[in-house]
Motif scaffolding. Sequence first.
Motif, PDB file in Angstrom:
ATOM      1  N   ARG A   1      42.351  76.245  25.437  1.00  0.00           N
ATOM      2  CA  ARG A   1      41.230  75.531  26.057  1.00  0.00           C
ATOM      3  C   ARG A   1      40.256  76.504  26.699  1.00  0.00           C
ATOM      4  O   ARG A   1      39.037  76.330  26.604  1.00  0.00           O
ATOM      5  CB  ARG A   1      41.740  74.542  27.101  1.00  0.00           C
ATOM      6  CG  ARG A   1      42.551  73.388  26.518  1.00  0.00           C
ATOM      7  CD  ARG A   1      42.745  72.281  27.533  1.00  0.00           C
ATOM      8  NE  ARG A   1      43.412  72.698  28.749  1.00  0.00           N
ATOM      9  CZ  ARG A   1      43.108  72.271  29.969  1.00  0.00           C
ATOM     10  NH1 ARG A   1      42.120  71.415  30.141  1.00  0.00           N
ATOM     11  NH2 ARG A   1      43.791  72.683  31.019  1.00  0.00           N
ATOM     12  N   VAL A   2      40.772  77.528  27.362  1.00  0.00           N
ATOM     13  CA  VAL A   2      39.909  78.520  28.005  1.00  0.00           C
ATOM     14  C   VAL A   2      39.024  79.210  26.969  1.00  0.00           C
ATOM     15  O   VAL A   2      37.798  79.327  27.148  1.00  0.00           O
ATOM     16  CB  VAL A   2      40.748  79.574  28.766  1.00  0.00           C
ATOM     17  CG1 VAL A   2      39.874  80.755  29.185  1.00  0.00           C
ATOM     18  CG2 VAL A   2      41.395  78.952  29.994  1.00  0.00           C
ATOM     19  N   GLU A   3      39.627  79.653  25.883  1.00  0.00           N
ATOM     20  CA  GLU A   3      38.862  80.382  24.874  1.00  0.00           C
ATOM     21  C   GLU A   3      37.828  79.472  24.208  1.00  0.00           C
ATOM     22  O   GLU A   3      36.697  79.890  23.943  1.00  0.00           O
ATOM     23  CB  GLU A   3      39.810  80.974  23.834  1.00  0.00           C
ATOM     24  CG  GLU A   3      39.167  82.042  22.978  1.00  0.00           C
ATOM     25  CD  GLU A   3      40.173  82.922  22.256  1.00  0.00           C
ATOM     26  OE1 GLU A   3      39.731  83.852  21.559  1.00  0.00           O
ATOM     27  OE2 GLU A   3      41.392  82.685  22.383  1.00  0.00           O
ATOM     28  N   LEU A   4      38.204  78.241  23.951  1.00  0.00           N
ATOM     29  CA  LEU A   4      37.288  77.291  23.333  1.00  0.00           C
ATOM     30  C   LEU A   4      36.089  77.012  24.239  1.00  0.00           C
ATOM     31  O   LEU A   4      34.924  77.045  23.802  1.00  0.00           O
ATOM     32  CB  LEU A   4      38.033  75.989  23.024  1.00  0.00           C
ATOM     33  CG  LEU A   4      37.243  74.831  22.423  1.00  0.00           C
ATOM     34  CD1 LEU A   4      36.616  75.240  21.097  1.00  0.00           C
ATOM     35  CD2 LEU A   4      38.148  73.618  22.229  1.00  0.00           C
ATOM     36  N   LEU A   5      36.355  76.757  25.510  1.00  0.00           N
ATOM     37  CA  LEU A   5      35.276  76.474  26.450  1.00  0.00           C
ATOM     38  C   LEU A   5      34.397  77.694  26.689  1.00  0.00           C
ATOM     39  O   LEU A   5      33.176  77.579  26.768  1.00  0.00           O
ATOM     40  CB  LEU A   5      35.853  75.993  27.782  1.00  0.00           C
ATOM     41  CG  LEU A   5      36.063  74.489  27.941  1.00  0.00           C
ATOM     42  CD1 LEU A   5      36.675  74.193  29.294  1.00  0.00           C
ATOM     43  CD2 LEU A   5      34.751  73.746  27.789  1.00  0.00           C
ATOM     44  N   PHE A   6      35.011  78.864  26.814  1.00  0.00           N
ATOM     45  CA  PHE A   6      34.231  80.070  27.073  1.00  0.00           C
ATOM     46  C   PHE A   6      33.262  80.346  25.922  1.00  0.00           C
ATOM     47  O   PHE A   6      32.094  80.678  26.157  1.00  0.00           O
ATOM     48  CB  PHE A   6      35.160  81.269  27.279  1.00  0.00           C
ATOM     49  CG  PHE A   6      34.427  82.569  27.440  1.00  0.00           C
ATOM     50  CD1 PHE A   6      33.645  82.817  28.562  1.00  0.00           C
ATOM     51  CD2 PHE A   6      34.495  83.556  26.474  1.00  0.00           C
ATOM     52  CE1 PHE A   6      32.953  84.012  28.709  1.00  0.00           C
ATOM     53  CE2 PHE A   6      33.822  84.743  26.613  1.00  0.00           C
ATOM     54  CZ  PHE A   6      33.037  84.976  27.732  1.00  0.00           C
ATOM     55  N   THR A   7      33.722  80.203  24.695  1.00  0.00           N
ATOM     56  CA  THR A   7      32.863  80.438  23.539  1.00  0.00           C
ATOM     57  C   THR A   7      31.693  79.468  23.529  1.00  0.00           C
ATOM     58  O   THR A   7      30.533  79.860  23.344  1.00  0.00           O
ATOM     59  CB  THR A   7      33.672  80.290  22.236  1.00  0.00           C
ATOM     60  OG1 THR A   7      34.722  81.250  22.226  1.00  0.00           O
ATOM     61  CG2 THR A   7      32.788  80.508  21.021  1.00  0.00           C
ATOM     62  N   SER A   8      31.978  78.195  23.765  1.00  0.00           N
ATOM     63  CA  SER A   8      30.926  77.192  23.741  1.00  0.00           C
ATOM     64  C   SER A   8      29.948  77.356  24.903  1.00  0.00           C
ATOM     65  O   SER A   8      28.729  77.321  24.719  1.00  0.00           O
ATOM     66  CB  SER A   8      31.540  75.792  23.787  1.00  0.00           C
ATOM     67  OG  SER A   8      30.526  74.808  23.817  1.00  0.00           O
ATOM     68  N   LEU A   9      30.474  77.534  26.107  1.00  0.00           N
ATOM     69  CA  LEU A   9      29.609  77.639  27.282  1.00  0.00           C
ATOM     70  C   LEU A   9      28.757  78.902  27.260  1.00  0.00           C
ATOM     71  O   LEU A   9      27.644  78.910  27.789  1.00  0.00           O
ATOM     72  CB  LEU A   9      30.451  77.572  28.551  1.00  0.00           C
ATOM     73  CG  LEU A   9      31.024  76.187  28.857  1.00  0.00           C
ATOM     74  CD1 LEU A   9      32.083  76.272  29.959  1.00  0.00           C
ATOM     75  CD2 LEU A   9      29.915  75.228  29.271  1.00  0.00           C
TER      76      LEU A   9
ATOM     77  N   TYR B   1      43.658  66.345  27.184  1.00  0.00           N
ATOM     78  CA  TYR B   1      44.478  67.098  26.229  1.00  0.00           C
ATOM     79  C   TYR B   1      45.387  68.081  26.961  1.00  0.00           C
ATOM     80  O   TYR B   1      46.586  68.187  26.672  1.00  0.00           O
ATOM     81  CB  TYR B   1      43.584  67.840  25.251  1.00  0.00           C
ATOM     82  CG  TYR B   1      44.294  68.843  24.386  1.00  0.00           C
ATOM     83  CD1 TYR B   1      45.050  68.444  23.284  1.00  0.00           C
ATOM     84  CD2 TYR B   1      44.216  70.206  24.656  1.00  0.00           C
ATOM     85  CE1 TYR B   1      45.705  69.361  22.484  1.00  0.00           C
ATOM     86  CE2 TYR B   1      44.871  71.137  23.866  1.00  0.00           C
ATOM     87  CZ  TYR B   1      45.606  70.706  22.780  1.00  0.00           C
ATOM     88  OH  TYR B   1      46.251  71.632  21.996  1.00  0.00           O
ATOM     89  N   GLY B   2      44.829  68.812  27.936  1.00  0.00           N
ATOM     90  CA  GLY B   2      45.617  69.781  28.686  1.00  0.00           C
ATOM     91  C   GLY B   2      46.755  69.130  29.454  1.00  0.00           C
ATOM     92  O   GLY B   2      47.879  69.639  29.478  1.00  0.00           O
ATOM     93  N   VAL B   3      46.482  67.989  30.091  1.00  0.00           N
ATOM     94  CA  VAL B   3      47.517  67.290  30.858  1.00  0.00           C
ATOM     95  C   VAL B   3      48.589  66.739  29.923  1.00  0.00           C
ATOM     96  O   VAL B   3      49.794  66.824  30.221  1.00  0.00           O
ATOM     97  CB  VAL B   3      46.902  66.158  31.705  1.00  0.00           C
ATOM     98  CG1 VAL B   3      47.989  65.299  32.318  1.00  0.00           C
ATOM     99  CG2 VAL B   3      46.022  66.733  32.809  1.00  0.00           C
ATOM    100  N   GLU B   4      48.177  66.198  28.783  1.00  0.00           N
ATOM    101  CA  GLU B   4      49.151  65.659  27.828  1.00  0.00           C
ATOM    102  C   GLU B   4      50.125  66.746  27.372  1.00  0.00           C
ATOM    103  O   GLU B   4      51.335  66.522  27.299  1.00  0.00           O
ATOM    104  CB  GLU B   4      48.425  65.069  26.620  1.00  0.00           C
ATOM    105  CG  GLU B   4      47.741  63.748  26.904  1.00  0.00           C
ATOM    106  CD  GLU B   4      46.945  63.243  25.717  1.00  0.00           C
ATOM    107  OE1 GLU B   4      46.781  64.003  24.737  1.00  0.00           O
ATOM    108  OE2 GLU B   4      46.474  62.094  25.761  1.00  0.00           O
ATOM    109  N   ARG B   5      49.597  67.919  27.059  1.00  0.00           N
ATOM    110  CA  ARG B   5      50.464  69.002  26.611  1.00  0.00           C
ATOM    111  C   ARG B   5      51.409  69.442  27.719  1.00  0.00           C
ATOM    112  O   ARG B   5      52.590  69.738  27.482  1.00  0.00           O
ATOM    113  CB  ARG B   5      49.614  70.190  26.140  1.00  0.00           C
ATOM    114  CG  ARG B   5      48.828  69.953  24.873  1.00  0.00           C
ATOM    115  CD  ARG B   5      49.727  69.741  23.662  1.00  0.00           C
ATOM    116  NE  ARG B   5      50.613  70.866  23.433  1.00  0.00           N
ATOM    117  CZ  ARG B   5      50.272  71.949  22.734  1.00  0.00           C
ATOM    118  NH1 ARG B   5      49.062  72.028  22.194  1.00  0.00           N
ATOM    119  NH2 ARG B   5      51.118  72.937  22.566  1.00  0.00           N
TER     120      ARG B   5
END
Length: 237
Positions: free
Chosen positions: A111-119, A45-49
């Motif tokens: 992506r950073v915020e999403l991953l940080f919350t989950s991790l 997703y990050g690369v596509e954007r």
Amino acid sequence: MATPMPEDGKLAKIRAILAKAEDPAATPEEAETYFAKAAALMAKYGVERAMLADSDPSQDRPGDRVIKIKGTYGKDRIYFLGYIADALGCKGINLRNGEVHLFGYESDLERVELLFTSLSLQVFNAMRHGRPRYGESLVTYRKSFLAGFMLTVYARLKEIEARAQQEAAPSATGRSAELVVADRKSVTLARFQEAYPHTQSGRKVSRGGSGRAAGEEAGRRADLGQTRVGGRRALAA
């Protein structure tokens, strides 16, 4: 030909996979399966954007946001946020009272915020099952667990991001993903240095304690998907 999934649909799918990993009932094997899928989707997703924005900058612009970190082990979680940000091409600085100022492109900040919350949820679920060795405090054990977890996750994220870039097709302008991402990092760094011109690179996290190995193992299973400046510390891996 299948219709491409909308950007918000892709993020919703990633969130759904991460939610499964955040479930305390998930087994280590299940968490590893979720990680492999979510991390790959997140990187793609990050690369596509990034590649879309290379030919149409309106698709993904540089931005910044402030994240407030509350709760236990706040300083350790600030470091963790810094490692995730670095792996995903962003840059951050610790301001005050747990506030972190992040710079990057909007899709990467998301992506950073999403991953940080989950991790953060995943690591707290995991470390509750560990026990310190005889004579060791629970705080020392958990801080070393966090260190092992974050450094392992950081290495995994770097590897997955690099693989996604290598596998991506050239952008509409003919540039490779590696070159596009490198240029985005340069723009992010320039914006960060303009806002905080006297900040130097931070130091790596190092924690003693018996929880390090357990944290590293939990980090391998995780589903992904300092320098003082007047009272402030830069976040850098």
